[in-house]
Enzyme design. Structure first.
Site, PDB file in Angstrom:
ATOM      1  N   GLY A  50       0.841  -1.208   0.000  1.00 47.35           N
ATOM      2  CA  GLY A  50       0.000   0.000   0.000  1.00 47.35           C
ATOM      3  C   GLY A  50       0.866   1.244   0.000  1.00 47.35           C
ATOM      4  O   GLY A  50       1.863   1.298   0.708  1.00 47.35           O
ATOM      5  N   ARG A  98       0.572  -4.932  -5.722  1.00 46.99           N
ATOM      6  CA  ARG A  98       0.530  -6.182  -4.959  1.00 46.99           C
ATOM      7  C   ARG A  98       0.787  -7.271  -5.997  1.00 46.99           C
ATOM      8  O   ARG A  98       0.161  -7.304  -7.049  1.00 46.99           O
ATOM      9  CB  ARG A  98      -0.839  -6.386  -4.317  1.00 46.99           C
ATOM     10  CG  ARG A  98      -1.285  -5.177  -3.505  1.00 46.99           C
ATOM     11  CD  ARG A  98      -1.538  -5.512  -2.077  1.00 46.99           C
ATOM     12  NE  ARG A  98      -2.073  -4.347  -1.379  1.00 46.99           N
ATOM     13  CZ  ARG A  98      -1.630  -3.915  -0.216  1.00 46.99           C
ATOM     14  NH1 ARG A  98      -0.633  -4.527   0.387  1.00 46.99           N
ATOM     15  NH2 ARG A  98      -2.160  -2.881   0.369  1.00 46.99           N
ATOM     16  N   GLY A 134       5.564  -2.363   3.603  1.00 46.24           N
ATOM     17  CA  GLY A 134       5.224  -3.017   4.863  1.00 46.24           C
ATOM     18  C   GLY A 134       5.939  -4.347   5.030  1.00 46.24           C
ATOM     19  O   GLY A 134       6.933  -4.622   4.342  1.00 46.24           O
ATOM     20  N   ASP A 135       5.416  -5.194   5.913  1.00 42.79           N
ATOM     21  CA  ASP A 135       6.144  -6.436   6.208  1.00 42.79           C
ATOM     22  C   ASP A 135       6.162  -7.404   5.016  1.00 42.79           C
ATOM     23  O   ASP A 135       7.128  -8.164   4.852  1.00 42.79           O
ATOM     24  CB  ASP A 135       5.643  -7.098   7.489  1.00 42.79           C
ATOM     25  CG  ASP A 135       4.152  -7.310   7.501  1.00 42.79           C
ATOM     26  OD1 ASP A 135       3.486  -6.933   6.513  1.00 42.79           O
ATOM     27  OD2 ASP A 135       3.634  -7.854   8.492  1.00 42.79           O
ATOM     28  N   THR A 169       4.144   2.618   5.591  1.00 44.62           N
ATOM     29  CA  THR A 169       2.750   2.181   5.607  1.00 44.62           C
ATOM     30  C   THR A 169       1.965   3.068   6.564  1.00 44.62           C
ATOM     31  O   THR A 169       2.502   3.472   7.598  1.00 44.62           O
ATOM     32  CB  THR A 169       2.610   0.691   6.014  1.00 44.62           C
ATOM     33  OG1 THR A 169       1.247   0.434   6.394  1.00 44.62           O
ATOM     34  CG2 THR A 169       3.487   0.310   7.183  1.00 44.62           C
ATOM     35  N   ASP A 200      -0.432   2.162   8.369  1.00 45.46           N
ATOM     36  CA  ASP A 200      -1.026   1.392   9.465  1.00 45.46           C
ATOM     37  C   ASP A 200      -0.191   1.360  10.743  1.00 45.46           C
ATOM     38  O   ASP A 200      -0.678   0.966  11.789  1.00 45.46           O
ATOM     39  CB  ASP A 200      -1.268  -0.059   9.013  1.00 45.46           C
ATOM     40  CG  ASP A 200      -2.215  -0.142   7.831  1.00 45.46           C
ATOM     41  OD1 ASP A 200      -3.094   0.732   7.729  1.00 45.46           O
ATOM     42  OD2 ASP A 200      -2.069  -1.065   7.005  1.00 45.46           O
ATOM     43  N   ASP A 229       1.995  -0.758  11.519  1.00 48.22           N
ATOM     44  CA  ASP A 229       1.886  -2.149  11.990  1.00 48.22           C
ATOM     45  C   ASP A 229       3.205  -2.907  11.902  1.00 48.22           C
ATOM     46  O   ASP A 229       3.230  -4.127  11.820  1.00 48.22           O
ATOM     47  CB  ASP A 229       0.795  -2.886  11.181  1.00 48.22           C
ATOM     48  CG  ASP A 229       1.089  -2.899   9.691  1.00 48.22           C
ATOM     49  OD1 ASP A 229       2.018  -2.196   9.246  1.00 48.22           O
ATOM     50  OD2 ASP A 229       0.378  -3.611   8.961  1.00 48.22           O
ATOM     51  N   ARG A 234      -5.735  -2.230   9.215  1.00 47.67           N
ATOM     52  CA  ARG A 234      -5.613  -3.690   9.053  1.00 47.67           C
ATOM     53  C   ARG A 234      -5.668  -4.394  10.400  1.00 47.67           C
ATOM     54  O   ARG A 234      -6.635  -4.291  11.090  1.00 47.67           O
ATOM     55  CB  ARG A 234      -4.313  -4.028   8.335  1.00 47.67           C
ATOM     56  CG  ARG A 234      -4.417  -3.801   6.850  1.00 47.67           C
ATOM     57  CD  ARG A 234      -3.145  -4.238   6.222  1.00 47.67           C
ATOM     58  NE  ARG A 234      -3.339  -4.635   4.860  1.00 47.67           N
ATOM     59  CZ  ARG A 234      -2.499  -5.399   4.218  1.00 47.67           C
ATOM     60  NH1 ARG A 234      -1.442  -5.896   4.836  1.00 47.67           N
ATOM     61  NH2 ARG A 234      -2.709  -5.691   2.965  1.00 47.67           N
ATOM     62  N   GLN A 272      -7.654   8.258   3.632  1.00 47.30           N
ATOM     63  CA  GLN A 272      -6.570   8.255   4.637  1.00 47.30           C
ATOM     64  C   GLN A 272      -5.205   7.951   4.019  1.00 47.30           C
ATOM     65  O   GLN A 272      -4.177   8.176   4.635  1.00 47.30           O
ATOM     66  CB  GLN A 272      -6.857   7.197   5.721  1.00 47.30           C
ATOM     67  CG  GLN A 272      -8.065   7.524   6.558  1.00 47.30           C
ATOM     68  CD  GLN A 272      -8.592   6.296   7.282  1.00 47.30           C
ATOM     69  OE1 GLN A 272      -8.289   6.062   8.434  1.00 47.30           O
ATOM     70  NE2 GLN A 272      -9.390   5.495   6.597  1.00 47.30           N
TER      71      GLN A 272
HETATM   72  P1  ATP Z   1       1.013  -2.778   3.489  1.00 48.67           P
HETATM   73  O1  ATP Z   1       1.297  -2.937   4.953  1.00 48.67           O
HETATM   74  O2  ATP Z   1       0.815  -1.374   3.111  1.00 48.67           O
HETATM   75  O3  ATP Z   1      -0.061  -3.663   2.986  1.00 48.67           O
HETATM   76  P2  ATP Z   1       2.965  -4.682   2.565  1.00 48.67           P
HETATM   77  O4  ATP Z   1       4.345  -4.513   2.077  1.00 48.67           O
HETATM   78  O5  ATP Z   1       2.800  -5.505   3.813  1.00 48.67           O
HETATM   79  O6  ATP Z   1       2.352  -3.226   2.712  1.00 48.67           O
HETATM   80  P3  ATP Z   1       1.899  -6.794   0.910  1.00 48.67           P
HETATM   81  O7  ATP Z   1       0.848  -6.760  -0.150  1.00 48.67           O
HETATM   82  O8  ATP Z   1       1.722  -7.736   2.048  1.00 48.67           O
HETATM   83  O9  ATP Z   1       2.038  -5.281   1.417  1.00 48.67           O
HETATM   84  O10 ATP Z   1       3.315  -7.122   0.242  1.00 48.67           O
HETATM   85  C1  ATP Z   1       3.771  -6.383  -0.872  1.00 48.67           C
HETATM   86  C2  ATP Z   1       4.367  -7.301  -1.878  1.00 48.67           C
HETATM   87  O11 ATP Z   1       5.544  -7.926  -1.342  1.00 48.67           O
HETATM   88  C3  ATP Z   1       3.489  -8.476  -2.298  1.00 48.67           C
HETATM   89  O12 ATP Z   1       2.515  -8.106  -3.256  1.00 48.67           O
HETATM   90  C4  ATP Z   1       4.523  -9.429  -2.868  1.00 48.67           C
HETATM   91  O13 ATP Z   1       4.910  -9.018  -4.173  1.00 48.67           O
HETATM   92  C5  ATP Z   1       5.707  -9.228  -1.912  1.00 48.67           C
HETATM   93  N1  ATP Z   1       5.700 -10.262  -0.858  1.00 48.67           N
HETATM   94  C6  ATP Z   1       4.837 -10.369   0.179  1.00 48.67           C
HETATM   95  N2  ATP Z   1       5.095 -11.471   0.924  1.00 48.67           N
HETATM   96  C7  ATP Z   1       6.150 -12.068   0.340  1.00 48.67           C
HETATM   97  C8  ATP Z   1       6.910 -13.284   0.617  1.00 48.67           C
HETATM   98  N3  ATP Z   1       6.612 -14.075   1.654  1.00 48.67           N
HETATM   99  N4  ATP Z   1       7.933 -13.590  -0.198  1.00 48.67           N
HETATM  100  C9  ATP Z   1       8.243 -12.812  -1.257  1.00 48.67           C
HETATM  101  N5  ATP Z   1       7.570 -11.678  -1.584  1.00 48.67           N
HETATM  102  C10 ATP Z   1       6.549 -11.304  -0.805  1.00 48.67           C
END
Ligand code: ATP
Length: 319
Positions: free
Chosen positions: A11, A72, A102-103, A125, A127, A129, A171, A251
């Site tokens: 995000g 994503r 994010g994570d 992010t 959130d 989080d 979230r 937001q």
């Molecule tokens: P937000 O907290 O804003 O949602 P985020 O980084 O946690 O951010 P995610 O959609 O969970 O958002 O992850 C972003 C991208 O990172 C995923 O679409 C994917 O391409 C990659 N990703 C997530 N998990 C993994 C994993 N276990 N191994 C490799 N790539 C990953």
């Protein structure tokens, strides 16, 4: 001259552009060529990689969103796509990558690190989080947006003697609701950390109704409950005329606050400095007043600390 790259993923969050700008400028300071990867890991696999200049990052520091785009891309969990991504970076002689997200984004970085790319993660992010850091880039901007929106709702609910039930993002993390709830003097907050206790929620709102308050606010983290249903319950069991509002994606947008700009700058500069020392496999974090680094794997296994004292504030102040 070494080559490094930056990508934004997951995000989007206000302050990501400030981070990109700092990485480019600080990169030049350390003698790097800096590349931008467009559209997160999806763009990395497709080879959407372009060299960045001072001009590509001019006039972006005050803009929300991310000029690099985000995506994503669940396919990136598969090793074959991770290998393609590492190969695409190596074709540009890029051996250092800064990822902002994010994570999930950090998990992608960990995967790439295992294929020989030195990765550093920045927590971006709304959130808040990410357990390894006190605050993430974008959190305070989103918080201010939520607070401003709830202040506006209060103006109208005061005029009509109403209760507002407001759903904010977050979230699985209640920080946006918690901080917004304190900032607007809400009657009650409902977050993943507190859980939903119907009786306590209604008792808090009843207290304000009995004291003839002209307005009341309940702030709820997304995915906790149906806010329209809660509004209906308040009408039936408390008496307040009640409206539910879902703040949603507003937001996410908007110009980053000064704090998010400064945080993004400090974290980004730190990340580039790590790469200049040939250090990868880290995520950058804010602890107290200090910018520090934590191993990616450690960051991904930490648990977020819950501030019971801060949660307790809401209960102490409503009566
Ligand atoms: P937000 O907290 O804003 O949602 P985020 O980084 O946690 O951010 P995610 O959609 O969970 O958002 O992850 C972003 C991208 O990172 C995923 O679409 C994917 O391409 C990659 N990703 C997530 N998990 C993994 C994993 N276990 N191994 C490799 N790539 C990953």
């Amino acid at each position: 001259m070494r080559n490094i790259a930056v990508l934004t993923s997951g995000g989007d969050a206000p302050g990501m552009n400030m981070a990109i700008r700092t990485i480019v400028r600080s990169g030049f300071h350390y003698g790097f060529n800096v590349y931008g990867v467009y559209n997160g890991y999806k763009g990395l696999v497709k080879g959407e990689i372009k060299q960045m200049t001072r001009e590509t990052v001019s006039r972006i520091l005050n803009r929300g969103g991310t000029i690099l785009g985000s995506a994503r891309y669940p396919q990136f969990l598969e090793e074959k796509y991770q290998k393609i991504a590492a190969k695409n970076l190596k074709e540009h002689d890029i051996d250092g990558l800064i990822v902002i997200g994010g994570d999930g984004t950090f998990r992608g970085a960990l995967a790439l690190h295992k294929f020989g790319i030195k990765c550093v993660g920045l927590p971006g992010t709304i959130d808040n989080d990410i357990p390894s850091t006190d605050y993430t880039i974008g959190f305070f901007t989103a918080l201010n947006t939520a607070v401003e929106a709830i202040d506006r709702l209060r103006d109208t609910s005061f005029s009509h003697r109403r209760c507002s039930v407001v759903e904010v993002m977050g979230r699985n993390c209640g920080d946006l609701a918690l901080y917004a709830g304190i900032a607007v003097g809400s009657e009650f907050i409902i977050t993943p950390e507190t859980g939903y206790d119907k009786k306590k929620t209604l008792d808090a709102v009843k207290g304000s109704y009995r004291r003839n308050k002209r307005h009341a606010v309940v702030v709820v983290t997304e995915n906790m409950l149906d806010v329209n249903k809660l509004a209906k319950t308040i009408v039936e069991e408390v008496g307040y005329e009640t409206r539910a509002t879902v703040l949603g994606h507003v937001q996410r947008g908007g110009n980053p606050t000064a704090f998010d700009r400064v945080l993004a700058t400090e974290m980004s500069e730190y990340a580039v400095e790590l790469l200049s020392k040939d250090i990868g496999g880290k995520v950058v974090a804010l602890r107290g007043m200090d910018i520090i680094d934590v191993g990616i794997e450690d960051a991904l296994t930490m648990e977020k600390q819950v501030s019971n004292k801060r949660y307790g504030l809401v209960g102490k102040l409503v009566r």
